[in-house]
Design an enzyme around this catalytic site. Structure first.
Site, PDB file in Angstrom:
ATOM      1  N   HIS A  17     -12.274  -1.624  10.204  1.00  0.00           N
ATOM      2  CA  HIS A  17     -11.624  -1.143  11.425  1.00  0.00           C
ATOM      3  C   HIS A  17     -12.701  -0.817  12.451  1.00  0.00           C
ATOM      4  O   HIS A  17     -13.627  -0.068  12.150  1.00  0.00           O
ATOM      5  CB  HIS A  17     -10.773   0.091  11.114  1.00  0.00           C
ATOM      6  CG  HIS A  17      -9.794   0.409  12.186  1.00  0.00           C
ATOM      7  ND1 HIS A  17     -10.192   0.863  13.418  1.00  0.00           N
ATOM      8  CD2 HIS A  17      -8.446   0.327  12.230  1.00  0.00           C
ATOM      9  CE1 HIS A  17      -9.110   1.064  14.164  1.00  0.00           C
ATOM     10  NE2 HIS A  17      -8.049   0.735  13.473  1.00  0.00           N
ATOM     11  N   LEU A  71       2.297  -0.736   5.941  1.00  0.00           N
ATOM     12  CA  LEU A  71       3.454   0.117   5.675  1.00  0.00           C
ATOM     13  C   LEU A  71       4.667  -0.759   5.435  1.00  0.00           C
ATOM     14  O   LEU A  71       5.459  -0.545   4.508  1.00  0.00           O
ATOM     15  CB  LEU A  71       3.698   1.050   6.866  1.00  0.00           C
ATOM     16  CG  LEU A  71       2.550   1.994   7.237  1.00  0.00           C
ATOM     17  CD1 LEU A  71       2.926   2.847   8.431  1.00  0.00           C
ATOM     18  CD2 LEU A  71       2.176   2.872   6.063  1.00  0.00           C
ATOM     19  N   ARG A  88      -9.860  -7.149  15.328  1.00  0.00           N
ATOM     20  CA  ARG A  88     -10.667  -6.174  14.608  1.00  0.00           C
ATOM     21  C   ARG A  88     -11.988  -6.747  14.103  1.00  0.00           C
ATOM     22  O   ARG A  88     -13.064  -6.182  14.340  1.00  0.00           O
ATOM     23  CB  ARG A  88      -9.871  -5.643  13.409  1.00  0.00           C
ATOM     24  CG  ARG A  88      -8.711  -4.771  13.816  1.00  0.00           C
ATOM     25  CD  ARG A  88      -7.939  -4.289  12.607  1.00  0.00           C
ATOM     26  NE  ARG A  88      -6.928  -3.316  13.019  1.00  0.00           N
ATOM     27  CZ  ARG A  88      -6.115  -2.699  12.172  1.00  0.00           C
ATOM     28  NH1 ARG A  88      -6.189  -2.951  10.875  1.00  0.00           N
ATOM     29  NH2 ARG A  88      -5.221  -1.828  12.612  1.00  0.00           N
TER      30      ARG A  88
HETATM   31  C1  LIG Z   1      -6.511   5.992   8.169  1.00  0.00           C
HETATM   32  C2  LIG Z   1      -5.544   4.907   7.839  1.00  0.00           C
HETATM   33  C3  LIG Z   1      -4.593   4.516   8.757  1.00  0.00           C
HETATM   34  C4  LIG Z   1      -3.676   3.516   8.467  1.00  0.00           C
HETATM   35  N1  LIG Z   1      -2.761   3.171   9.411  1.00  0.00           N
HETATM   36  C5  LIG Z   1      -1.860   2.216   9.126  1.00  0.00           C
HETATM   37  C6  LIG Z   1      -0.884   1.852  10.099  1.00  0.00           C
HETATM   38  O1  LIG Z   1      -0.863   2.407  11.195  1.00  0.00           O
HETATM   39  N2  LIG Z   1       0.010   0.908   9.782  1.00  0.00           N
HETATM   40  C7  LIG Z   1       0.011   0.299   8.558  1.00  0.00           C
HETATM   41  O2  LIG Z   1       0.868  -0.536   8.328  1.00  0.00           O
HETATM   42  N3  LIG Z   1      -0.913   0.610   7.612  1.00  0.00           N
HETATM   43  C8  LIG Z   1      -1.856   1.549   7.878  1.00  0.00           C
HETATM   44  N4  LIG Z   1      -2.784   1.870   6.933  1.00  0.00           N
HETATM   45  C9  LIG Z   1      -2.727   1.231   5.615  1.00  0.00           C
HETATM   46  C10 LIG Z   1      -1.644   1.874   4.769  1.00  0.00           C
HETATM   47  O3  LIG Z   1      -1.616   3.253   5.000  1.00  0.00           O
HETATM   48  C11 LIG Z   1      -1.864   1.688   3.273  1.00  0.00           C
HETATM   49  O4  LIG Z   1      -2.219   0.393   3.018  1.00  0.00           O
HETATM   50  C12 LIG Z   1      -0.594   1.961   2.484  1.00  0.00           C
HETATM   51  O5  LIG Z   1      -0.126   3.245   2.811  1.00  0.00           O
HETATM   52  C13 LIG Z   1      -0.815   1.879   0.998  1.00  0.00           C
HETATM   53  O6  LIG Z   1       0.339   2.422   0.342  1.00  0.00           O
HETATM   54  P1  LIG Z   1       0.492   2.298  -1.223  1.00  0.00           P
HETATM   55  O7  LIG Z   1       1.798   2.887  -1.574  1.00  0.00           O
HETATM   56  O8  LIG Z   1       0.257   0.898  -1.620  1.00  0.00           O
HETATM   57  O9  LIG Z   1      -0.684   3.132  -1.872  1.00  0.00           O
HETATM   58  P2  LIG Z   1      -1.074   4.731  -1.661  1.00  0.00           P
HETATM   59  O10 LIG Z   1      -0.264   5.252  -0.543  1.00  0.00           O
HETATM   60  O11 LIG Z   1      -2.516   4.710  -1.576  1.00  0.00           O
HETATM   61  O12 LIG Z   1      -0.561   5.389  -2.965  1.00  0.00           O
HETATM   62  C14 LIG Z   1      -1.291   5.281  -4.151  1.00  0.00           C
HETATM   63  C15 LIG Z   1      -0.567   6.127  -5.173  1.00  0.00           C
HETATM   64  O13 LIG Z   1      -0.982   5.783  -6.454  1.00  0.00           O
HETATM   65  C16 LIG Z   1      -1.348   6.933  -7.165  1.00  0.00           C
HETATM   66  N5  LIG Z   1      -2.387   6.542  -8.098  1.00  0.00           N
HETATM   67  C17 LIG Z   1      -3.471   5.767  -7.833  1.00  0.00           C
HETATM   68  N6  LIG Z   1      -4.181   5.591  -8.964  1.00  0.00           N
HETATM   69  C18 LIG Z   1      -3.526   6.252  -9.946  1.00  0.00           C
HETATM   70  C19 LIG Z   1      -3.766   6.450 -11.338  1.00  0.00           C
HETATM   71  N7  LIG Z   1      -4.830   5.915 -11.939  1.00  0.00           N
HETATM   72  N8  LIG Z   1      -2.900   7.214 -12.024  1.00  0.00           N
HETATM   73  C20 LIG Z   1      -1.835   7.766 -11.421  1.00  0.00           C
HETATM   74  N9  LIG Z   1      -1.548   7.607 -10.143  1.00  0.00           N
HETATM   75  C21 LIG Z   1      -2.396   6.859  -9.404  1.00  0.00           C
HETATM   76  C22 LIG Z   1      -1.781   7.929  -6.142  1.00  0.00           C
HETATM   77  O14 LIG Z   1      -1.580   9.244  -6.636  1.00  0.00           O
HETATM   78  C23 LIG Z   1      -0.838   7.611  -5.004  1.00  0.00           C
HETATM   79  O15 LIG Z   1       0.369   8.325  -5.217  1.00  0.00           O
HETATM   80  C24 LIG Z   1      -3.723   2.871   7.217  1.00  0.00           C
HETATM   81  C25 LIG Z   1      -4.682   3.246   6.285  1.00  0.00           C
HETATM   82  C26 LIG Z   1      -5.606   4.236   6.592  1.00  0.00           C
HETATM   83  C27 LIG Z   1      -6.669   4.583   5.597  1.00  0.00           C
END
Ligand SMILES: Cc1cc2nc3c(=O)[nH]c(=O)nc-3n(C[C@H](O)[C@H](O)[C@H](O)COP(=O)(O)OP(=O)(O)OC[C@H]3O[C@@H](n4cnc5c(N)ncnc54)[C@H](O)[C@@H]3O)c2cc1C
Ligand code: HEM
Ligand code: HEM
Ligand code: SF4
Ligand code: F3S
Ligand code: FES
Lengths: 640, 256, 264
Positions: A268, A443, A332
């Protein structure tokens, strides 16, 4: 063992694939659903939405998260917004266009069928969120507002102030808590998955450690779903939350799940540069700042004058100079690489010369301070809070940082990995973003997977399991897995080395960022691989983990995660080395157009690289999934 | 260019939930550019180097959004900076030679797990009791079917901004969770989508809250400590909705 | 299959009180803290009403013995010839007693609950208050002080226990002056009424929140109202002992044994 990788994408015309597939898939009848237990790991957008939806359908869900409550998952940090092809703005958006933009944005390295499905269900996500009470931004008429995001031609991004991820996660979390209340989801918080159990070729369960008591327990189910997020923290400094890690995915990988395209990492361009060695993470400044800010550095590397005293002719607005058409709004990766170039030339700004200026002076002169203030107020405050500098007096300093990882565990059209019964969702899978993700699409993907894809596709697999009891959690496979985890844990405590876990994590990060960061080349990558291997060896011999395994012990939690990062980091470099092309987030200096643009090699590399673990000592095997493009024609990006 | 601070930390150490705790004092020199938690990271590096166990404290996003971090700094949850979570505090807000006392959030329903880490799962029990709108995946009508006045949407968003950190409870002399609960209830009760379950929601959530936390006597400390500056108005709305829920004719409850 | 459950999670906080068996409406309201608080506000308002009226009524002391005693009579005659003498007054008294009891009982209930809520969770370091003011933190104590005062006050002026010898039933002016002109008693009045003012200063604001009367447009008025009310009652009630000590209200203005002349 693994033959040709079959994406299992349904046949037929693109826009009918998903509809037909839903019809063709086997169903589990309502009374039978309660006979199935599904293990979900992760409570972010993907995990929470899936667990809730599965519970609603009647399955028994065992949900695991290492957080103290689902609402803390890293998804909470997403700021900008979420895309959906609603075309509420009547500006010509459509499922077709969102599909096309995503494929093109991903630099033609993603699976057509998946991407189209993603665009298709995107519209339902917004409906779902609003019905849950997610307070998305509205216009005065009371209808939903949209913004254009990340240089998209249409306004298709929905948002809730600067807290879109938080609000969407709270929505999914509330749906999840409802199922917990109804007893359909059994929530295990502060429980970290440390191993995947595979019995007679199928995912049979997981081994978890209770982070408070240290108890190590085995849990079995008919299927295992991983939604454990991305691996950006392999770089130590990233915009990811401190606890984000690759452990769950990596341990599954070591049990046979293929890891796809690890080298696809997204940087980013607008983050706050590191201020010192104690820097623990980097903070993202919304991209929208580039709409009004002008990016520049001094022409002369040893220009020590404060910015306001550097006259126009001594400034280099390098983006505007090199890309007259797009200027400061280039994508980006382009913006990021150019920042790296000027900083490497020694023209970086700030105490550590590790940033570039993002200057609002002209915008303020043009629109007035007030206008800029209400456009970016909270961001500018955040910046001042962190740096102690007032962006109205002095241009902001920004620098790129690792932000998102497109790579992840390989999954087919049904989101099932090559290990039967193991499903992977959200950022944890190698997903629909190809070599580069569009802003506001993560998201969308996480929620699409969780609300609208997995709940259907998992039934197709479970229907085949009807009548079978899950492998009991005292079966030999579970016993040995339990023993392994227990030994490892003791092992770390017995090393009794001299350096902290964070020390090694930081050092690993430096190598990754230096050689496997924004721009990569053969020499650097080979260097990285050998340095990582060496450091990893030292780490295992010399890391210091104090305390016991029977209490909350944060060093002990981290040490295993960092050990996995070492292994992943090595594979990441190798993947980058073998992908002899530049595409999206993966830039090989050897492969660029004379304009310094990423040069793809579609004949050689229009495929997914999926890696197979073969053991600690032996190198991983690289498998391919060929990508067929029947609906879009491949084109070279150009932002001149 | 950046100043260097020499500070004395007085930190609460407690080995386990039911063990007795104690304060320990650590001197630390740090740049004023460090964040408060980065300062603690450095302290921990020193401790580990001396073979002492590091201070256990929780954090994740370090951007003030996840609500994982938080402890009491010099007598105030999240420290004295208004509208700031612990992870957003920077050392330049402190002065050279200062003594800083750090102890965990205190409340009967927030048992200390270790050092500065407390168990806030009681807050989840409140959400479980009704902090949702019942709508199964796929059952939702088009998002623009029900217009929501911008003012209403904004008010709901103000409430929804709560990050669930629990500082309000720690700040309240009665260990009441009224601010958290009111934010959670009113976020949904303000929106048209939330009306169907409005009265049962407020009833169930308040009664669950009262099983774990104290009662609100309107001290207003919670608002001061809240990193999102959630307004006390929501507490009034909560009380109003709760009393209404008791006397409402649920058959006609749809009508306000 | 599932060993650990969230509820049985180690560390998961146990409830500080179990949800009681539901009593029938409207008692179930009073079972909840928010309900108790509501009762407290309502009774608080009632008592404030009394205190205010009482203060105004007592201003008759400045008009002179006759008027005060007439006022006392008038009170007993409330309801004129329609109701038996002192009936209406007694109804009012009973209402007042009821409000005090409810107010105190709910106060007691909430205090118990709040103590349970931070049992064993004392701040080791002295904590720092930002918003909570002296008044809000001392409600329990000012409350108790008022309670004790009322008892003393009744013993003093209604039952005449403080001056067994000189107390004259019915001669309100004489009795009041007689008491308030003795230093120790006057000081008790002064002290109690300062406590009362503090109690009202927080109470009369707090009650709006408790009743859910909140409109950002008028919220700043709530604070003014409470401050004004507390100030008014403070000034009014303090004036009596002070004026008595300074001789403006003087027991010599009326003969102790003077039978109270009232034309009816
Ligand atoms: C600062 C920032 C801003 C962003 N802004 C945007 C945006 O504006 N728009 C967009 O579309 N995307 C955005 N993203 C990307 C997006 O937020 C993420 O890609 C997305 O939220 C990932 O969601 P997820 O459910 O896959 O994983 P996460 O939300 O990372 O959830 C992971 C889960 O797994 C659990 N977990 C992990 N490993 C283990 C384990 N070994 N044992 C038990 N539990 C475990 C954790 O506890 C957590 O609950 C952004 C990312 C960042 C860093
Ligand atoms: C007789 C002894 C009394 C006791 C023990 C008592 C105790 C209390 C307590 C503990 C509270 C709760 C604290 C709070 O809500 O902040 C309270 C509130 C209140 N009291 Fe009293 N009090 C007494 C008398 C009075 C009197 C005489 C008045 C009026 C003049 C009064 C008016 C109020 C009001 C208005 C409130 C606020 C109620 C609310 O916040 O909802 N009280 N009292
Ligand atoms: C300085 C202030 C006050 C003065 C001079 C005063 C004076 C009096 C007098 C003269 C009476 C009549 C006695 C009689 O019946 O013969 C009385 C009764 C009473 N006062 Fe006060 N009073 C004061 C403050 C208060 C306060 C603060 C309270 C309550 C919070 C209070 C509660 C009562 C009650 C309950 C009675 C009995 C009323 C009745 O008999 O029906 N007074 N007071
Ligand atoms: S209301 Fe404020 S203090 Fe309380 S949990 Fe929410 S954010 Fe934290
Ligand atoms: S501090 Fe406590 S008393 Fe009420 S207003 Fe806040 S919860
Ligand atoms: S660490 Fe997330 S709010 Fe502080």
């Amino acid at each position: 063992m693994i033959g040709e990788l079959d994406p299992r994408a349904p046949a037929g015309p693109l826009d009918e694939k998903w509809t037909n597939h839903k019809f063709n898939m086997k169903l589990v009848n309502p009374n039978n659903k309660r006979r199935f237990t599904v293990i979900v790991v992760g409570s972010g957008l993907a995990g929470a939405s899936a667990a809730a939806s599965l519970g609603e359908l009647g399955y028994n869900v065992e949900l695991f998260t290492f957080h103290d409550t689902p609402r803390r998952a890293h998804s909470i940090a997403a700021q900008g917004g979420i895309n959906a092809a609603k075309n509420y703005q009547n500006d010509g958006d459509s499922v077709q266009r969102l599909f096309y933009d995503t494929i093109k944005g991903g630099d033609y390295r993603s699976r057509e069928a998946n991407v189209f499905r993603l665009a298709e269900v995107s519209v339902n996500i917004i409906d779902q969120a609003v019905a849950q009470g997610v307070p998305l931004a509205r216009e005065y008429g009371g209808l939903l507002d949209n913004r254009s995001f990340g240089g998209a031609q249409v306004s298709r991004t929905f948002y809730a102030r600067g807290q879109t991820g938080q609000q969407l996660l709270l929505g999914a979390y509330s749906a999840l808590m409802r199922q917990v209340h109804l007893g359909k989801v059994n929530m295990h918080v502060r429980s970290e998955m440390l191993d995947l159990v595979v019995a007679d070729g199928r995912a049979a369960g997981i081994v978890v450690r209770d982070l408070i008591t240290g108890d190590i327990t085995a849990h079995s189910g008919h299927a295992v779903v991983l939604a454990t997020g991305g691996y950006g923290n392999v770089y130590f400094l990233s915009t990811n939350a401190m606890m984000s890690n690759v452990t769950a995915a990596w341990r599954a990988h070591r049990r046979g799940a293929l890891f796809a395209n690890p080298c696809y990492t997204q940087i980013h361009p607008t983050c706050i540069p590191a201020s010192d060695d104690f820097q623990s993470k980097l903070t993202l400044m919304s991209e929208s700042l580039r709409n009004d800010g002008r990016i520049w550095v001094p022409k002369n590397p040893d220009d020590t004058r404060p910015p306001d005293q550097i006259p126009e002719q001594d400034r280099d607005y390098y983006l505007e100079r090199k890309y007259p058409a797009f200027g400061n709004l280039v994508p980006r990766d382009v913006a990021s690489r150019n920042a790296k170039t000027v900083v490497d030339q020694g023209r970086g700004v700030g105490p550590l010369k590790n940033g570039v200026y993002l200057d609002f002076a002209d915008a303020i002169a043009r629109d007035g301070r007030a206008a800029i203030e209400d456009r970016y107020d909270n961001l500018l405050q955040m910046y001042e809070r962190i740096t102690g500098e007032d962006p109205f007096k002095m241009p902001m300093r920004i620098y790129p940082a690792i932000h998102y990882t497109m790579g992840g565990l390989w999954v087919d059209y049904n989101l099932m990995s090559n290990v039967p019964g193991l499903y992977v969702m959200g950022e944890a899978n190698f997903s629909d973003h190809g070599a580069n993700r569009l802003g506001a699409s993560a998201l969308m993907q996480g929620l699409a997977d969780g609300y609208f894809v997995l709940p259907y596709t998992i039934g197709d697999y479970l229907a085949g399991q009807l009548g079978k009891q899950p492998v009991p959690n005292d079966a030999p496979e579970f016993k040995s897995a339990l023993a392994n985890v227990a030994d490892q844990t003791k092992q770390w405590l017995s090393v009794k080395g001299t350096k902290s876990v964070d020390h090694y994590h930081r050092e690993l990060g430096k190598i990754m960022w230096e050689y496997v960061g924004m721009a990569r080349n053969k020499v650097g990558l080979e260097k990285a691989m050998s340095e990582i291997a060496a450091l990893h060896g030292e780490f295992r011999k010399n890391v210091r983990v104090l305390g016991s395994a029977e209490t909350l012990n944060q060093s002990l939690e981290k040490v295993g995660r960092v050990d996995d990062f070492f292994q992943l980091g090595h594979l990441l470099a190798r993947d980058a080395l073998e992908r002899e092309e530049s595409c999206g987030g993966h830039f090989r200096e050897e492969h660029q157009t004379e304009e310094g643009e990423a040069a793809r090699d579609d004949d050689q590399f229009a495929h997914v690289a999926a890696w197979e673990w073969t053991g600690e000592e032996t190198p991983e095997i690289r498998h391919r999934e060929e990508l067929a493009f029947e609906n879009v024609k491949l084109a070279q990006r150009s932002y001149k | 260019m950046s100043k260097h601070l020499n500070l004395t930390l007085k930190v609460w150490r407690q080995d386990g939930r039911d063990q007795a705790g104690r304060f320990e004092t650590y001197p630390i020199g740090i740049s004023e550019d460090a964040s408060f938690l980065e300062m603690l990271d450095v302290v921990n590096e020193h401790l580990i180097a001396d073979g002492k166990e590091p201070i256990t404290f929780e954090s994740d996003c370090r951007e003030g959004i996840c609500g994982t971090c938080g402890f009491i700094i010099n007598g105030i949850p999240h420290g004295k900076e208004k509208g700031t979570a612990t992870c957003q505090l920077h050392m330049r807000k402190f002065s050279d030679g200062e003594h800083i006392t750090i102890e965990p959030f205190r409340a009967a329903s927030f048992p200390v797990i270790r050092d500065l880490a407390v168990d806030r799962s009681a807050l989840d029990r409140i959400i479980e009791a009704g902090g949702y709108i019942t709508v199964n995946s796929g059952a939702a009508p088009d998002a623009n079917l029900i217009p929501v006045p911008k003012e209403t949407a904004d008010a709901a968003m103000d409430a929804a901004a709560c990050i669930g950190c629990g500082a309000c409870v720690a700040a309240c002399p009665n260990s009441a969770a009224q601010l958290f609960t009111s934010a959670k209830v009113e976020h949904l009760n303000l929106l048209p989508q939330g009306q169907a379950e409005r009265w049962s929601r407020v009833e169930n959530m308040v009664e669950t809250m009262e099983m774990y936390f104290g009662s609100c006597t309107n001290h207003g400390e919670c608002h001061e400590a809240c990193p999102k500056e959630i307004s006390l108005d929501f507490i009034a709305y909560l009380n109003r909705d709760f009393m209404k829920s008791k006397i409402k004719n649920r058959k006609l409850a749809g009508q306000r | 299959m599932s060993q650990t459950m969230t509820r049985s999670q180690p560390g998961g906080a146990a409830p500080i009180r179990k949800s009681p068996r539901r009593l029938p409406f409207p008692l179930n309201i009073y079972q909840t803290a928010v309900g108790k608080k509501w009762v407290m506000a309502i009774t608080g308002i009632g008592i404030i009403g009394f205190v205010l009226a009482h203060m105004i009524g007592n201003l008759h002391l400045y008009e002179g013995p006759r008027q005060v005693n007439e006022y006392g009579e008038a009170l007993r005659d409330l309801g004129g010839h329609l109701a038996p003498r002192t009936l209406v007054l007694w109804v009012m008294r009973l209402g007042l007693i009821g409000m005090f009891i409810l107010h105190i009982h709910s106060a007691y209930g909430l205090t118990r609950m709040n103590m349970a809520a931070n049992a064993g969770a004392k701040h080791e370091e002295k904590r720092d208050y930002v918003a909570a003011n002296f008044a809000s933190r001392t409600m329990r104590w000012t409350g108790v002080i008022i309670g004790l005062f009322v008892v003393f006050h009744l013993a003093d002026l209604t039952w005449g226990k403080t001056h067994p010898g000189t107390y004259v039933r019915g001669n309100v002016y004489y009795n009041a002056a007689n008491s308030l002109q003795t230093w120790p008693i006057a000081l008790i009045y002064i002290f109690a009424n300062i406590a009362l003012a503090f109690h009202i200063y927080h109470g009369a604001w707090s009650m709006f929140q408790s009743l859910g009367i909140n409109n950002p447009k008028y919220n700043q008025l709530r604070r003014m109202f409470a401050t004004g009310l507390a100030g008014l009652i403070l000034v009014g009630n303090l004036s009596f002992p002070i004026m008595a000590l300074s001789g403006v209200i003087d027991k010599d203005n009326v003969a102790p044994n003077a039978t109270v002349e009232v034309d009816r």
